[in-house]
Design a protein around this motif. Structure first.
Motif, PDB file in Angstrom:
ATOM      1  N   ASP A  49       0.819  -1.208   0.000  1.00  0.00           N
ATOM      2  CA  ASP A  49       0.000   0.000   0.000  1.00  0.00           C
ATOM      3  C   ASP A  49       0.855   1.260   0.000  1.00  0.00           C
ATOM      4  O   ASP A  49       0.594   2.205  -0.746  1.00  0.00           O
ATOM      5  CB  ASP A  49      -0.952   0.004   1.197  1.00  0.00           C
ATOM      6  N   HIS A  50       1.907   1.273   0.826  1.00  0.00           N
ATOM      7  CA  HIS A  50       2.768   2.456   0.903  1.00  0.00           C
ATOM      8  C   HIS A  50       3.558   2.652  -0.391  1.00  0.00           C
ATOM      9  O   HIS A  50       3.722   3.783  -0.850  1.00  0.00           O
ATOM     10  CB  HIS A  50       3.717   2.349   2.096  1.00  0.00           C
ATOM     11  N   LEU A  51       4.037   1.563  -0.968  1.00  0.00           N
ATOM     12  CA  LEU A  51       4.754   1.663  -2.241  1.00  0.00           C
ATOM     13  C   LEU A  51       3.845   2.211  -3.336  1.00  0.00           C
ATOM     14  O   LEU A  51       4.270   3.038  -4.157  1.00  0.00           O
ATOM     15  CB  LEU A  51       5.333   0.302  -2.650  1.00  0.00           C
ATOM     16  N   ALA A  52       2.593   1.783  -3.352  1.00  0.00           N
ATOM     17  CA  ALA A  52       1.646   2.268  -4.360  1.00  0.00           C
ATOM     18  C   ALA A  52       1.356   3.754  -4.164  1.00  0.00           C
ATOM     19  O   ALA A  52       1.221   4.500  -5.138  1.00  0.00           O
ATOM     20  CB  ALA A  52       0.355   1.461  -4.296  1.00  0.00           C
ATOM     21  N   GLU A  53       1.273   4.197  -2.912  1.00  0.00           N
ATOM     22  CA  GLU A  53       0.970   5.597  -2.613  1.00  0.00           C
ATOM     23  C   GLU A  53       2.162   6.523  -2.807  1.00  0.00           C
ATOM     24  O   GLU A  53       2.032   7.601  -3.370  1.00  0.00           O
ATOM     25  CB  GLU A  53       0.506   5.738  -1.159  1.00  0.00           C
ATOM     26  N   CYS A  54       3.322   6.097  -2.319  1.00  0.00           N
ATOM     27  CA  CYS A  54       4.479   6.996  -2.238  1.00  0.00           C
ATOM     28  C   CYS A  54       5.647   6.636  -3.147  1.00  0.00           C
ATOM     29  O   CYS A  54       6.530   7.457  -3.365  1.00  0.00           O
ATOM     30  CB  CYS A  54       4.977   7.052  -0.796  1.00  0.00           C
ATOM     31  N   GLY A  55       5.714   5.402  -3.602  1.00  0.00           N
ATOM     32  CA  GLY A  55       6.799   4.990  -4.477  1.00  0.00           C
ATOM     33  C   GLY A  55       8.066   4.566  -3.764  1.00  0.00           C
ATOM     34  O   GLY A  55       9.021   4.143  -4.404  1.00  0.00           O
ATOM     35  N   VAL A  56       8.101   4.694  -2.445  1.00  0.00           N
ATOM     36  CA  VAL A  56       9.244   4.244  -1.642  1.00  0.00           C
ATOM     37  C   VAL A  56       8.726   3.441  -0.469  1.00  0.00           C
ATOM     38  O   VAL A  56       7.563   3.560  -0.087  1.00  0.00           O
ATOM     39  CB  VAL A  56      10.108   5.423  -1.118  1.00  0.00           C
ATOM     40  N   GLY A  57       9.603   2.635   0.106  1.00  0.00           N
ATOM     41  CA  GLY A  57       9.214   1.819   1.251  1.00  0.00           C
ATOM     42  C   GLY A  57       9.127   2.642   2.529  1.00  0.00           C
ATOM     43  O   GLY A  57       9.529   3.802   2.583  1.00  0.00           O
ATOM     44  N   LEU A  58       8.601   2.017   3.549  1.00  0.00           N
ATOM     45  CA  LEU A  58       8.511   2.621   4.871  1.00  0.00           C
ATOM     46  C   LEU A  58       9.837   2.476   5.606  1.00  0.00           C
ATOM     47  O   LEU A  58      10.607   1.559   5.339  1.00  0.00           O
ATOM     48  CB  LEU A  58       7.443   1.890   5.697  1.00  0.00           C
ATOM     49  N   THR A  59      10.084   3.364   6.552  1.00  0.00           N
ATOM     50  CA  THR A  59      11.213   3.139   7.445  1.00  0.00           C
ATOM     51  C   THR A  59      10.819   2.008   8.393  1.00  0.00           C
ATOM     52  O   THR A  59       9.632   1.681   8.528  1.00  0.00           O
ATOM     53  CB  THR A  59      11.548   4.400   8.271  1.00  0.00           C
ATOM     54  N   VAL A  60      11.789   1.435   9.054  1.00  0.00           N
ATOM     55  CA  VAL A  60      11.520   0.344   9.992  1.00  0.00           C
ATOM     56  C   VAL A  60      10.579   0.837  11.092  1.00  0.00           C
ATOM     57  O   VAL A  60       9.628   0.153  11.467  1.00  0.00           O
ATOM     58  CB  VAL A  60      12.835  -0.204  10.583  1.00  0.00           C
ATOM     59  N   ARG A  61      10.806   2.014  11.579  1.00  0.00           N
ATOM     60  CA  ARG A  61       9.977   2.576  12.650  1.00  0.00           C
ATOM     61  C   ARG A  61       8.536   2.806  12.176  1.00  0.00           C
ATOM     62  O   ARG A  61       7.586   2.476  12.883  1.00  0.00           O
ATOM     63  CB  ARG A  61      10.585   3.884  13.127  1.00  0.00           C
ATOM     64  N   SER A 100      17.258  -2.267  -3.023  1.00  0.00           N
ATOM     65  CA  SER A 100      18.274  -1.792  -3.961  1.00  0.00           C
ATOM     66  C   SER A 100      19.409  -1.077  -3.230  1.00  0.00           C
ATOM     67  O   SER A 100      20.402  -0.714  -3.841  1.00  0.00           O
ATOM     68  CB  SER A 100      17.651  -0.861  -5.008  1.00  0.00           C
ATOM     69  N   GLY A 101      19.264  -0.880  -1.939  1.00  0.00           N
ATOM     70  CA  GLY A 101      20.300  -0.251  -1.122  1.00  0.00           C
ATOM     71  C   GLY A 101      20.304  -0.869   0.258  1.00  0.00           C
ATOM     72  O   GLY A 101      19.691  -1.907   0.485  1.00  0.00           O
ATOM     73  N   ARG A 102      20.975  -0.213   1.195  1.00  0.00           N
ATOM     74  CA  ARG A 102      21.038  -0.734   2.568  1.00  0.00           C
ATOM     75  C   ARG A 102      19.773  -0.464   3.355  1.00  0.00           C
ATOM     76  O   ARG A 102      19.411  -1.209   4.248  1.00  0.00           O
ATOM     77  CB  ARG A 102      22.211  -0.074   3.309  1.00  0.00           C
ATOM     78  N   GLU A 103      19.131   0.646   3.080  1.00  0.00           N
ATOM     79  CA  GLU A 103      17.964   1.072   3.849  1.00  0.00           C
ATOM     80  C   GLU A 103      16.699   0.341   3.410  1.00  0.00           C
ATOM     81  O   GLU A 103      16.561  -0.039   2.246  1.00  0.00           O
ATOM     82  CB  GLU A 103      17.751   2.583   3.694  1.00  0.00           C
ATOM     83  N   TRP A 104      15.764   0.188   4.340  1.00  0.00           N
ATOM     84  CA  TRP A 104      14.509  -0.489   4.026  1.00  0.00           C
ATOM     85  C   TRP A 104      13.590   0.379   3.178  1.00  0.00           C
ATOM     86  O   TRP A 104      12.646  -0.116   2.584  1.00  0.00           O
ATOM     87  CB  TRP A 104      13.805  -0.938   5.302  1.00  0.00           C
ATOM     88  N   THR A 105      13.876   1.663   3.073  1.00  0.00           N
ATOM     89  CA  THR A 105      13.056   2.516   2.208  1.00  0.00           C
ATOM     90  C   THR A 105      13.279   2.195   0.734  1.00  0.00           C
ATOM     91  O   THR A 105      12.505   2.631  -0.109  1.00  0.00           O
ATOM     92  CB  THR A 105      13.346   4.010   2.463  1.00  0.00           C
ATOM     93  N   THR A 106      14.307   1.407   0.421  1.00  0.00           N
ATOM     94  CA  THR A 106      14.566   1.009  -0.970  1.00  0.00           C
ATOM     95  C   THR A 106      13.941  -0.343  -1.295  1.00  0.00           C
ATOM     96  O   THR A 106      14.215  -0.926  -2.338  1.00  0.00           O
ATOM     97  CB  THR A 106      16.087   0.934  -1.254  1.00  0.00           C
ATOM     98  N   VAL A 107      13.078  -0.846  -0.410  1.00  0.00           N
ATOM     99  CA  VAL A 107      12.485  -2.166  -0.574  1.00  0.00           C
ATOM    100  C   VAL A 107      11.469  -2.199  -1.718  1.00  0.00           C
ATOM    101  O   VAL A 107      10.810  -1.204  -2.008  1.00  0.00           O
ATOM    102  CB  VAL A 107      11.818  -2.630   0.749  1.00  0.00           C
TER     103      VAL A 107
END
Length: 88
Positions: free
Chosen positions: A17-29, A59-66
């Motif tokens: 849902d977040h990827l569809a809305e924003c195009g990036v993943g959520l932070t872990v928090r 694609s990177g170290r952070e979960w926002t690149t999921v």
């Protein structure tokens, strides 16, 4: 991964849902808050398990690149609905 737990379903759905809305993943928090996890460590552990099961990739170290893999998209698309809630 043989069986997806209810919490893993919630994580996959929140990410989708977040990827569809924003195009990036959520932070872990943010993810932890969305699915009701008490700590960011718990959220990170669950993300690593889903990544090991090849349902997520980064694609990177952070979960926002999921991103969700094709297997995760397929699982989410074939999950049956009961009323307004999905069956686990």
């Amino acid at each position: 991964m043989n069986r997806i737990t209810p919490r893993q379903w919630a994580i996959l759905e929140a990410l989708r849902d977040h990827l569809a809305e924003c195009g990036v993943g959520l932070t872990v928090r943010e993810l932890g808050e969305r699915v009701g996890l008490a700590s960011s460590s718990s959220a990170s552990h669950r993300l690593h398990r889903l990544e090991a099961a090849r349902l997520l990739t980064r694609s990177g170290r952070e979960w926002t690149t999921v991103t969700l893999t094709g297997a995760a998209v397929k699982l989410l698309a074939h999950r049956p609905l009961v009323g307004s809630r999905r069956v686990v």
